[in-house]
Every structure is written in structure tokens, then in C-alpha cells.
Write a protein that holds these residues in place. Sequence first.
Motif, short mmCIF file in Angstrom:
data_model
loop_
_atom_site.label_atom_id
_atom_site.label_comp_id
_atom_site.label_asym_id
_atom_site.label_seq_id
_atom_site.Cartn_x
_atom_site.Cartn_y
_atom_site.Cartn_z
N SER A 73 0.83 -1.21 0.00
CA SER A 73 0.00 0.00 0.00
C SER A 73 0.86 1.26 0.00
N PHE A 74 1.94 1.22 0.78
CA PHE A 74 2.84 2.37 0.82
C PHE A 74 3.52 2.58 -0.53
N GLY A 75 4.01 1.49 -1.11
CA GLY A 75 4.67 1.59 -2.41
C GLY A 75 3.73 2.05 -3.51
N MET A 76 2.52 1.48 -3.53
CA MET A 76 1.54 1.88 -4.55
C MET A 76 1.11 3.32 -4.34
N GLY A 77 1.03 3.74 -3.06
CA GLY A 77 0.64 5.12 -2.77
C GLY A 77 1.66 6.13 -3.25
N LEU A 78 2.95 5.75 -3.25
CA LEU A 78 3.97 6.65 -3.78
C LEU A 78 3.79 6.88 -5.28
N ILE A 79 3.22 5.88 -5.95
CA ILE A 79 2.95 6.03 -7.39
C ILE A 79 1.64 6.76 -7.62
N LEU A 114 2.83 -1.01 -22.77
CA LEU A 114 3.61 -1.49 -21.63
C LEU A 114 3.25 -2.92 -21.25
N SER A 115 2.04 -3.34 -21.64
CA SER A 115 1.62 -4.71 -21.34
C SER A 115 2.40 -5.74 -22.15
N VAL A 116 3.01 -5.29 -23.22
CA VAL A 116 3.79 -6.23 -24.07
C VAL A 116 5.02 -6.73 -23.32
N PRO A 117 5.92 -5.84 -22.83
CA PRO A 117 7.11 -6.35 -22.12
C PRO A 117 6.83 -6.84 -20.70
N PHE A 118 5.84 -6.24 -20.02
CA PHE A 118 5.65 -6.54 -18.60
C PHE A 118 4.61 -7.61 -18.32
N LEU A 119 3.63 -7.78 -19.21
CA LEU A 119 2.59 -8.79 -18.99
C LEU A 119 2.60 -9.89 -20.05
N VAL A 166 2.29 7.47 -18.70
CA VAL A 166 3.20 6.35 -18.46
C VAL A 166 3.11 5.90 -16.99
N ILE A 167 3.06 6.88 -16.09
CA ILE A 167 2.95 6.56 -14.66
C ILE A 167 1.64 5.85 -14.37
N TRP A 168 0.54 6.36 -14.92
CA TRP A 168 -0.78 5.79 -14.67
C TRP A 168 -0.89 4.38 -15.24
N ALA A 169 -0.37 4.19 -16.46
CA ALA A 169 -0.40 2.85 -17.06
C ALA A 169 0.46 1.88 -16.26
N SER A 170 1.61 2.34 -15.78
CA SER A 170 2.49 1.49 -14.96
C SER A 170 1.79 1.08 -13.67
N TYR A 171 1.05 2.03 -13.09
CA TYR A 171 0.31 1.74 -11.86
C TYR A 171 -0.68 0.61 -12.08
N TRP A 172 -1.40 0.65 -13.20
CA TRP A 172 -2.42 -0.37 -13.45
C TRP A 172 -1.81 -1.71 -13.80
N ILE A 173 -0.62 -1.71 -14.37
CA ILE A 173 0.08 -2.98 -14.60
C ILE A 173 0.46 -3.62 -13.27
N LEU A 174 0.96 -2.81 -12.34
CA LEU A 174 1.26 -3.32 -11.00
C LEU A 174 -0.01 -3.79 -10.30
N ALA A 175 -1.11 -3.09 -10.56
CA ALA A 175 -2.39 -3.42 -9.90
C ALA A 175 -2.95 -4.76 -10.35
N THR A 176 -2.48 -5.28 -11.49
CA THR A 176 -2.98 -6.58 -11.95
C THR A 176 -2.60 -7.69 -10.98
N ARG A 177 -1.57 -7.47 -10.18
CA ARG A 177 -1.13 -8.47 -9.20
C ARG A 177 -1.62 -8.13 -7.78
N ASP A 178 -2.47 -7.14 -7.70
CA ASP A 178 -2.96 -6.67 -6.40
C ASP A 178 -4.16 -7.51 -5.96
N GLN A 179 -4.05 -8.20 -4.85
CA GLN A 179 -5.13 -9.05 -4.36
C GLN A 179 -5.99 -8.38 -3.29
N ARG A 180 -5.74 -7.11 -3.01
CA ARG A 180 -6.54 -6.41 -2.01
C ARG A 180 -7.90 -6.04 -2.58
N ASP A 181 -8.88 -5.87 -1.71
CA ASP A 181 -10.17 -5.31 -2.13
C ASP A 181 -9.90 -3.95 -2.79
N PRO A 182 -10.48 -3.68 -3.96
CA PRO A 182 -10.15 -2.45 -4.70
C PRO A 182 -10.32 -1.16 -3.89
#
Length: 302
Positions: A73-79, A114-119, A166-182
Amino acid sequence: MTNQKQAMLFGLGTVLLWSTVATAFKLALRDLAPVQLLLIACASSVLVLGVILLVQGRWHLVFKLRKRQYLQSFGMGLINPCLYYLVLFAAFDRLPAQEAQPLNYTWALVLTYLSVPFLGHKLRRVDIVAGLICYAGVVVIATRGAVTSLSFSNPLGVGLALGSTVIWASYWILATRDQRDPVVGLFLNFLFALPVIALICALTEGIQFRPMASVGAAVYVGAFEMGIAFVLWSYAMKKAENTSKVSNLIFISPFLSLVFIYFILGEEILPSTYIGLVMIMGGLWLQQRKVSAQKQRLVHES
């Protein structure tokens, strides 16, 4: 009322809120620095999301995460909200709303790339064509129609607006692995980011906010753009029997936003803005239409 009709209503409510935020950004930035706007908006969002969790009876979920998820949560909040909104507000501070707002909508295209190299997603021909159309529209808007001269109205502002995608798209790529309630996840992201934002604000611009009109606009941004709109869109996606119909509502938002920009901010909407916006939305529509067609084909085959 059917679930699909409820989903459409929730979606339309979200689109209406999204359509007003570019205007709210500019109203707040008349008297506030970007980091001051972010501090007020983040605090408002934390309050609103907390109340929503209480009303929904899900407040207890805030305390049931693993230690790793609180660190997440802290790391995602920094983004988001910290880095993303600082960059986005800085872009709006330098550009007219009619320019910054359409450029920000290209984040969906950046997400695909970004989903090409990261996902591990595959880049399709339609993605390349959509990108050429969208970024041609970006050039039209950023140069205010003087395409051949490539003379940008505010190069730094344009760079910040595109950087925010780029920042927003990167955030959502990281969020694909997020198991918390949205909603819980978003609440904790903002809660953990708030002290960091407050420290940055105190060390730079200060935390004295006098013009109440700008403060009110900042509270609106936090309550509606960062908080309620996210929850409404989540409801729309959960209720939707046909998600593509609900998703297509987002194409209304940038055009409706120009109405608020014109009547409230008094910006004269340039012809280049209309042309560039149509190109950006056309490219995104082309890309999304292809994705929707593939999903429907897979459903029929199964």
C-alpha cells in the motif's frame, strides 16, 4: 431495473464526474500550487473512501491484510496518488485544460504498449495503427494546429501530460497483481501517501490555504475524481452484463469536458483541439472495438 441498466447508470454517473475534473483542476490551480492541490485532494479522498467503507460495512477489511500488503500500500501510494497526480497537476498548471485533458486520455494506449514487455501481451497491428492515429492527434493539440512547424505551445507541460500517462499505465500494470479489495486498496494507498505529500508540501509551498474557492475545488477533486468516481465505476463493472457497452461510455467524457471548460473556465476551444481529440478518441475506439470483437468471438467459440 436490470443489472445492465444499473451498470449504465453507474457508468454515466462516473463519466459525468470525470467530465468535470479538468475544470476543477484548473479552478484549484488558480491559487494553489500542484502539491497543495494534491494534499487537500488526497486528504478529502481518504475521508470519503473511509466513509464509503464504513457505510458498506467493510471497514474491518482495512485491518485484515498481511504485513506485505501494507508495505505494498505504501509503495503503490507513492505512485498513485503521490507521483501520478503531482505530474498531472503540474501539466494542468502549465497547459490550458483543453490541451492537458485530451493528452491524458492516451494512457489507455500506453497501457497496451507497456503490457507487451511486462505482462507478455502481443502487440497487434491495430495497436500500432491506433497509436499512430492517437499520437497524431496529440501533435495536433500540442502544436495548436501548427503541425508542420512542430512548435509546441508548452513543451514541458506536454511532456508532463504524456509522462503522467506512463505513470498511470504502470500503476495499473502493478495493480494486476494486487489481491486487495479495490476500495480498501485505494483507501490505504491514499492514507499512506498522505504524510509523504504533507511533508513535501510543508518543505516546498507551505500548508496555508487561504482562497476558499480554490480549496473547495481541491476538495471536489479529492472527493469525486479520486474517490466517488472510482467506486461508481467499480459498481458499473460489477453490475455490467456487457462490459463493452459500459466501457464505451468513457468516450463521452472528453467531449462533455470541453463544454465545462468553455462555459466555466471561459477557454475558447480551438479547432485544433476538436480535431486532435477526435483523432485520439478514434484511435482508442478502433483499438477497443478490436478487443471487444475478439472477446465476443471467444465467448461464442466456448
